[in-house]
Design an enzyme around this catalytic site. Sequence first.
Site, PDB file in Angstrom:
ATOM      1  N   PRO A   1       0.826  -1.211   0.000  1.00 44.52           N
ATOM      2  CA  PRO A   1       0.000   0.000   0.000  1.00 44.52           C
ATOM      3  C   PRO A   1       0.861   1.262   0.000  1.00 44.52           C
ATOM      4  O   PRO A   1       1.883   1.330   0.683  1.00 44.52           O
ATOM      5  CB  PRO A   1      -0.791  -0.103   1.300  1.00 44.52           C
ATOM      6  N   PHE A   2       0.423   2.234  -0.789  1.00 43.25           N
ATOM      7  CA  PHE A   2       1.106   3.523  -0.874  1.00 43.25           C
ATOM      8  C   PHE A   2       0.066   4.607  -0.684  1.00 43.25           C
ATOM      9  O   PHE A   2      -0.916   4.659  -1.421  1.00 43.25           O
ATOM     10  CB  PHE A   2       1.786   3.679  -2.244  1.00 43.25           C
TER      11      PHE A   2
END
Length: 63
Positions: free
Chosen positions: A2-3
């Site tokens: 996840p970013f």
Amino acid sequence: MPFVHIYILEGRTEEQKKAAIAKVTEALVESLGSPKENIRVMIQEVPKSQWGIGGVTAKDVGR
């Protein structure tokens, strides 16, 4: 991995930004089950003169 990309107006303290990174990371660990070490959080500060609110800059609004 996840970013998260967070845009905020300039002016927050280093402590506030560190707290935001920690809390966003923890929220993704809890909600997605992602390992903490896989989560990336980027905070991008935007100058008040380059952020528009209601047709004028945040600087002109007094934010």
